[in-house]
Design an enzyme around this catalytic site. Structure first.
Site, PDB file in Angstrom:
ATOM      1  N   ASP A   1       0.810  -1.227   0.000  1.00 19.34           N
ATOM      2  CA  ASP A   1       0.000   0.000   0.000  1.00 19.34           C
ATOM      3  C   ASP A   1       0.837   1.269   0.000  1.00 19.34           C
ATOM      4  OD1 ASP A   1      -2.238  -1.635   0.117  1.00 19.34           O
ATOM      5  OD2 ASP A   1      -2.224  -1.663   2.304  1.00 19.34           O
TER       6      ASP A   1
ATOM      7  N   LYS B   1       1.815   2.212  -5.052  1.00 21.93           N
ATOM      8  CA  LYS B   1       2.353   1.657  -6.306  1.00 21.93           C
ATOM      9  C   LYS B   1       1.428   1.965  -7.481  1.00 21.93           C
ATOM     10  CE  LYS B   1       2.353  -2.403  -4.377  1.00 21.93           C
ATOM     11  NZ  LYS B   1       2.019  -2.045  -2.972  1.00 21.93           N
TER      12      LYS B   1
ATOM     13  N   GLY C   1      -4.639  -4.167  -3.826  1.00 18.20           N
ATOM     14  CA  GLY C   1      -5.619  -3.118  -4.117  1.00 18.20           C
ATOM     15  C   GLY C   1      -4.813  -1.892  -4.480  1.00 18.20           C
ATOM     16  N   HIS C   2      -4.772  -1.558  -5.755  1.00 16.36           N
ATOM     17  CA  HIS C   2      -3.936  -0.449  -6.238  1.00 16.36           C
ATOM     18  C   HIS C   2      -4.843   0.692  -6.685  1.00 16.36           C
ATOM     19  CE1 HIS C   2      -0.400  -3.403  -7.162  1.00 16.36           C
ATOM     20  NE2 HIS C   2      -0.795  -3.437  -5.907  1.00 16.36           N
TER      21      HIS C   2
ATOM     22  N   THR D   1      -5.992 -11.565   3.542  1.00 17.81           N
ATOM     23  CA  THR D   1      -7.123 -10.875   2.913  1.00 17.81           C
ATOM     24  C   THR D   1      -8.299 -11.830   2.686  1.00 17.81           C
ATOM     25  OG1 THR D   1      -6.222 -11.340   0.732  1.00 17.81           O
ATOM     26  CG2 THR D   1      -5.602  -9.233   1.729  1.00 17.81           C
TER      27      THR D   1
ATOM     28  N   GLN E   1       1.899  -6.041  -3.240  1.00 16.27           N
ATOM     29  CA  GLN E   1       2.359  -6.168  -1.853  1.00 16.27           C
ATOM     30  C   GLN E   1       3.659  -5.373  -1.668  1.00 16.27           C
ATOM     31  OE1 GLN E   1       1.295  -9.521  -3.418  1.00 16.27           O
ATOM     32  NE2 GLN E   1      -0.632  -8.567  -2.921  1.00 16.27           N
TER      33      GLN E   1
END
Ligand code: GDP
Ligand code: IMO
Ligand code: MG
Length: 430
Positions: free
Chosen positions: A14, A17, A41-42, A130, A225
């Site tokens: 997080d 990226k 989650g980007h 997750t 990640q």
């Protein structure tokens, strides 16, 4: 000039990226995800529009740039199709811009059940996954019983592999985990229906990348990640189940390591972590809450509040070493704008001595006390600043010190979530 650039998270994920990949895609022809799955989650924010990508590379907003889901990714076909549908509904998706490796493994319904049931059994020792089935999917890949995207092209083969898996999984799920098993025909029909949406994208992506390099195309490799979540080099067992470090860009996309020209690490100006595991510079109480609220530190995938703490130069130096970083991008500097005092951890006090090499053992990390260098806050807005030398002097000094301590040149600074809130110091592609 760098042609092929790897982007990795330098912390526990997080780091921003997605935002940086979106910006650098401008100079790339192809963007490749090479590991992880929809545990990622980007976030990319353009104007008033917000996009969160879980599987599709964050370059997809640039029409005509090819996005590749590489061999090392684990693909939940249901999530992928949902992501495609959402993009279509927003008028973004162009089918010719997406390729999926035939070698990428599939996340199956039993993987998700195994992930959540195991976490439940672990109780207080849970990893805080997750719950997306990532670990069990990689387990099957390594134990050589996994089912690949390419298997969706052959219904007979797919069914046989599914049958063999269910024989073992159902027994384990029922007798060990005391949960309901799965019916073969249900999964078979579900996956054959999903296959119709996915099969057109399945290709030999390693060959595609090889040919593209022959045509001198620029390739951007988008890590998911972060370094400290790497299965080998992270804070095991509180890690994800893939190699998240730069080396994985080669294995996870089927190109040779000699083809990588540069590696860029993304780091926040402070630190966050989601899930369990040691975190030496973690803050508690009001200080943590302030960073969390100011930084909007809630998971892009699960919505969980992120744990927050100071920038850790010990971890940054480690990330520089493990990834061979050529440059750093520091994100979320603006989140520190209102603070009176800011700290950087320069070393750990352990057993009466100061150590400056990052230990990955939980038992050691839990006993490490951060040694801090204190900075006065700049107490001025940084969002909107476009040049490094226009930042408040104290903010410049903070970045310069962080650069020195990490031992890696800072190439970009991000001062807001929007694509435009970025300061380019040195373009990594140039
Ligand atoms: P990723 O997983 O590394 O792509 O990062 P995430 O998207 O999960 O989390 C980063 C969060 O910070 C997202 O909400 C971004 O929109 C936001 N973000 C990225 N860069 C900046 C920045 O420089 N300042 C602020 N305030 N937010 C940022
Ligand atoms: P991006 O790409 C932050 C964490 C989980 C958990 C551990 C294992 O957005 O930076 P898993 O589901 O992978 O088995 O969970 O890893 N984790 C992440 N933390 N960002 C991510 O991805 C993460 N992906 C997994 O919270 O601690
Ligand atoms: Mg994320």
């Amino acid at each position: 000039m760098a042609k092929n650039l790897v982007i990795v998270g330098a912390q526990w994920g997080d780091e921003g990226k997605g935002k940086i990949v979106d910006i650098l895609t401008e100079s790339a022809d192809i963007v490749v995800r090479f590991q992880g799955g929809n545990n990622a989650g980007h976030t990319v924010i353009v104007g008033k529009e917000k996009y969160v990508f879980h599987l599709i590379p964050s370059g997809i907003l640039h029409p005509g740039k090819i996005c590749v889901i590489g061999d090392g990714v684990v693909v939940d076909p249901e999530v992928l199709l949902q992501e495609i549908e959402v993009l279509k509904s927003r008028g973004i998706f162009r089918p010719e811009d997406l390729l999926i490796s035939k070698n990428a493994h599939l996340i199956m319904p039993y993987h998700k059940k195994l992930d959540t049931a195991r976490e439940r059994l672990r109780g207080d020792n849970k990893i805080g996954t997750t719950g997306r089935g990532i670990g069990p999917a990689y387990e099957d890949k390594v134990s050589r019983c996994g089912i690949k995207c390419g298997d969706l092209l052959n219904e007979g083969d797919f069914r046989l592999k599914l049958k063999a898996n269910l024989l073992e999984k159902n027994h384990y799920i029922k007798t060990i985990l005391h949960e309901d098993g799965f019916e073969i025909h249900e999964i078979y029909h579900q996956y054959m229906t999903l296959a119709a949406g996915i099969v057109p994208f399945i290709k030999n992506t390693s060959k595609f990348l090889h040919e593209a390099m022959g045509f001198k195309k620029n390739i951007l490799f988008e890590g998911a990640q972060g370094t400290l979540l790497d299965i080998d080099h992270g804070t095991y067992p509180f890690v994800t189940s893939s190699n998240t470090v730069a080396g994985a860009a080669a294995t996870g996309s089927g190109i040779g390591p000699s083809r990588i020209d540069a590696v860029i690490g993304i780091t926040k100006a402070y630190t966050t972590r989601v899930g369990e595991g040691p975190f030496p510079t973690e803050l508690q109480g009001a200080e943590a809450d302030r960073l969390r609220e100011q930084g909007g530190e809630y998971g892009a995938t699960t919505g969980r509040p992120r744990r927050c703490g100071w920038f850790d130069a010990v971890a940054a130096r480690y990330a520089a070493r493990i990834n061979g970083l050529d440059g750093l991008v520091v994100t979320k500097l603006d989140v520190l704008d209102n603070l009176d005092n800011i700290n950087i951890c320069t070393g750990y006090r352990y057993n009466g001595k100061v150590i400056d090499d990052f230990p990955t053992e939980t038992s050691i990390l839990l006993k490490c006390e951060p040694v801090y260098e204190a900075f006065e806050g700049w107490k001025a807005p940084t969002q909107g600043v476009k040049k490094f030398d226009k930042l408040p002097k104290k903010a410049q000094a903070y970045i310069k010190r962080l650069e020195k301590l990490a031992g890696v040149e800072v190439m970009m600074v991000s001062v807001g979530a929007n694509r435009d809130d970025s300061i380019m110091i040195k373009d990594p592609f140039k």
